[in-house]
Design a protein around this motif. Structure first.
Motif, mmCIF file in Angstrom:
data_model
loop_
_atom_site.group_PDB
_atom_site.id
_atom_site.type_symbol
_atom_site.label_atom_id
_atom_site.label_comp_id
_atom_site.label_asym_id
_atom_site.label_seq_id
_atom_site.Cartn_x
_atom_site.Cartn_y
_atom_site.Cartn_z
ATOM 1 N N ALA A 105 0.843 -1.193 0.000
ATOM 2 C CA ALA A 105 0.000 0.000 0.000
ATOM 3 C C ALA A 105 0.883 1.250 0.000
ATOM 4 C CB ALA A 105 -0.920 -0.017 1.229
ATOM 5 N N GLY A 106 0.268 2.407 -0.161
ATOM 6 C CA GLY A 106 1.009 3.665 -0.324
ATOM 7 C C GLY A 106 1.284 4.399 0.964
ATOM 8 N N TRP A 107 1.961 3.798 1.897
ATOM 9 C CA TRP A 107 2.275 4.423 3.178
ATOM 10 C C TRP A 107 3.461 5.380 3.054
ATOM 11 C CZ3 TRP A 107 0.215 3.325 8.173
ATOM 12 C CH2 TRP A 107 -0.863 2.441 8.161
ATOM 13 N N ILE A 108 3.499 6.358 3.951
ATOM 14 C CA ILE A 108 4.665 7.232 4.062
ATOM 15 C C ILE A 108 5.180 7.148 5.500
ATOM 16 C CG2 ILE A 108 3.895 8.821 2.252
ATOM 17 C CD1 ILE A 108 3.264 10.793 4.605
ATOM 18 N N GLY A 109 6.452 7.438 5.678
ATOM 19 C CA GLY A 109 7.062 7.394 6.998
ATOM 20 C C GLY A 109 7.486 8.767 7.462
ATOM 21 N N VAL A 110 7.232 9.053 8.733
ATOM 22 C CA VAL A 110 7.650 10.308 9.348
ATOM 23 C C VAL A 110 8.421 9.953 10.611
ATOM 24 C CG1 VAL A 110 6.904 12.459 10.431
ATOM 25 C CG2 VAL A 110 5.608 11.532 8.496
ATOM 26 N N GLU A 111 9.670 10.364 10.674
ATOM 27 C CA GLU A 111 10.464 10.142 11.877
ATOM 28 C C GLU A 111 10.357 11.385 12.744
ATOM 29 O OE1 GLU A 111 14.929 8.846 13.308
ATOM 30 O OE2 GLU A 111 14.399 8.615 11.207
ATOM 31 N N ALA A 112 9.702 11.235 13.884
ATOM 32 C CA ALA A 112 9.429 12.392 14.744
ATOM 33 C C ALA A 112 10.707 13.132 15.136
ATOM 34 C CB ALA A 112 8.651 11.966 15.986
ATOM 35 N N ASP A 113 11.778 12.387 15.435
ATOM 36 C CA ASP A 113 13.036 13.039 15.816
ATOM 37 C C ASP A 113 13.547 13.957 14.717
ATOM 38 O OD1 ASP A 113 13.007 11.733 18.226
ATOM 39 O OD2 ASP A 113 14.501 10.248 17.677
ATOM 40 N N LEU A 114 13.394 13.534 13.474
ATOM 41 C CA LEU A 114 13.876 14.346 12.360
ATOM 42 C C LEU A 114 12.931 15.495 12.040
ATOM 43 C CD1 LEU A 114 15.271 11.592 9.961
ATOM 44 C CD2 LEU A 114 16.508 12.991 11.633
ATOM 45 N N SER A 115 11.704 15.415 12.540
ATOM 46 C CA SER A 115 10.736 16.496 12.332
ATOM 47 C C SER A 115 10.919 17.616 13.340
ATOM 48 C CB SER A 115 9.313 15.946 12.444
ATOM 49 O OG SER A 115 9.096 14.963 11.474
ATOM 50 N N ALA A 116 11.665 17.344 14.398
ATOM 51 C CA ALA A 116 11.875 18.347 15.448
ATOM 52 C C ALA A 116 12.917 19.354 14.990
ATOM 53 C CB ALA A 116 12.326 17.676 16.741
ATOM 54 N N PRO A 117 12.582 20.627 15.009
ATOM 55 C CA PRO A 117 13.549 21.642 14.584
ATOM 56 C C PRO A 117 14.639 21.864 15.636
ATOM 57 C CG PRO A 117 11.568 22.692 15.388
ATOM 58 C CD PRO A 117 11.306 21.207 15.412
ATOM 59 N N GLN A 118 15.773 22.330 15.181
ATOM 60 C CA GLN A 118 16.831 22.701 16.119
ATOM 61 C C GLN A 118 16.474 24.051 16.730
ATOM 62 O OE1 GLN A 118 20.648 22.663 14.268
ATOM 63 N NE2 GLN A 118 20.690 20.459 14.069
ATOM 64 N N ALA A 119 16.818 24.211 17.980
ATOM 65 C CA ALA A 119 16.525 25.468 18.667
ATOM 66 C C ALA A 119 17.828 26.090 19.155
ATOM 67 C CB ALA A 119 15.595 25.213 19.846
ATOM 68 N N GLU A 165 3.624 20.522 21.381
ATOM 69 C CA GLU A 165 2.350 20.634 20.658
ATOM 70 C C GLU A 165 2.590 20.986 19.184
ATOM 71 O OE1 GLU A 165 -1.691 20.313 20.169
ATOM 72 O OE2 GLU A 165 -0.516 19.764 21.928
ATOM 73 N N THR A 166 3.528 21.874 18.929
ATOM 74 C CA THR A 166 3.844 22.254 17.548
ATOM 75 C C THR A 166 4.437 21.071 16.787
ATOM 76 O OG1 THR A 166 4.229 24.520 18.271
ATOM 77 C CG2 THR A 166 5.108 23.905 16.116
ATOM 78 N N LEU A 167 5.323 20.328 17.438
ATOM 79 C CA LEU A 167 5.901 19.138 16.805
ATOM 80 C C LEU A 167 4.805 18.119 16.500
ATOM 81 C CD1 LEU A 167 8.253 17.398 15.837
ATOM 82 C CD2 LEU A 167 8.557 16.638 18.203
ATOM 83 N N LEU A 168 3.922 17.869 17.454
ATOM 84 C CA LEU A 168 2.829 16.929 17.235
ATOM 85 C C LEU A 168 1.958 17.370 16.063
ATOM 86 C CD1 LEU A 168 1.138 14.470 18.086
ATOM 87 C CD2 LEU A 168 -0.032 15.967 19.719
ATOM 88 N N ASN A 169 1.602 18.647 16.017
ATOM 89 C CA ASN A 169 0.777 19.151 14.913
ATOM 90 C C ASN A 169 1.465 18.978 13.572
ATOM 91 O OD1 ASN A 169 -1.364 19.907 16.561
ATOM 92 N ND2 ASN A 169 -0.587 21.986 16.844
ATOM 93 N N SER A 170 2.783 19.193 13.528
ATOM 94 C CA SER A 170 3.497 19.058 12.250
ATOM 95 C C SER A 170 3.542 17.603 11.795
ATOM 96 C CB SER A 170 4.906 19.655 12.336
ATOM 97 O OG SER A 170 5.741 18.885 13.167
ATOM 98 N N VAL A 171 3.718 16.685 12.735
ATOM 99 C CA VAL A 171 3.748 15.261 12.390
ATOM 100 C C VAL A 171 2.354 14.794 11.976
ATOM 101 C CG1 VAL A 171 4.126 12.948 13.328
ATOM 102 C CG2 VAL A 171 5.786 14.757 13.785
#
Length: 169
Positions: free
Chosen positions: A25-39, A56-62
């Protein structure tokens, strides 16, 4: 949506890659650690309000991916240690066709993987290993200590669910 939960070094990212490789099937993968921006170092993460807003912002983006209708594998999204925030995230995820894959491995395997990787805190990972799945309803559990992820037999139940028509978000 499939959320892969486990301590650092259990093989979550490797497992996500294997699942993406073997699903029909056409799944995509999101790695939460890589979605977190550097601060910047000046961001005060000891401030609870800052922590909460960041999380909350990280969760919304994922969650933008499954919200847009994509069947999504999310690698490592659940907050640790287990807390009210952890339960809040699980509640938010509950509005999706959610399955949780709890990944574990032996202490020896985790030590070896983190040493080989050259980054990460072994003691922190071993602490996570003890209680990261407390209070988490796992639909699938997989011990990656000695499996070959190119052998789909251990992944069969997960892949069957992923490839079924009901898995759409």
């Amino acid at each position: 949506m499939l959320v892969i939960s486990g301590a650092s070094g259990t093989g979550k990212s490797t497992l996500a890659e294997a699942l993406l490789e073997f699903t029909t099937a056409g799944w995509i993968g999101v790695e939460a650690d890589l979605s977190a921006p550097q601060a910047a170092t000046s961001v005060d993460f000891s401030d609870r309000e800052v922590q909460q807003r960041y999380a909350e912002t990280l969760l919304n983006s994922v969650l933008a991916w499954p919200a847009a209708g994509y069947d999504t594998i999310i690698d490592g999204l659940l907050p640790y240690p287990v807390s009210s925030h952890h339960r809040d995230v699980l509640d938010r995820l509950g509005s999706y066709d959610l399955k949780i894959l709890a990944v574990t491995a032996s202490e020896t395997a985790i030590r070896h993987r983190i040493e080989r990787r050259g980054r990460g805190d072994i003691e922190w990972s071993l602490q996570q290993l003890k209680d990261i799945h407390d209070g988490v309803r796992a639909d699938f559990t997989l011990d990656t200590t000695s499996i070959n992820l190119h052998d789909t037999a251990p992944l069969h139940e997960v892949l069957t669910w992923m490839n079924s028509p009901h898995s759409s978000s």
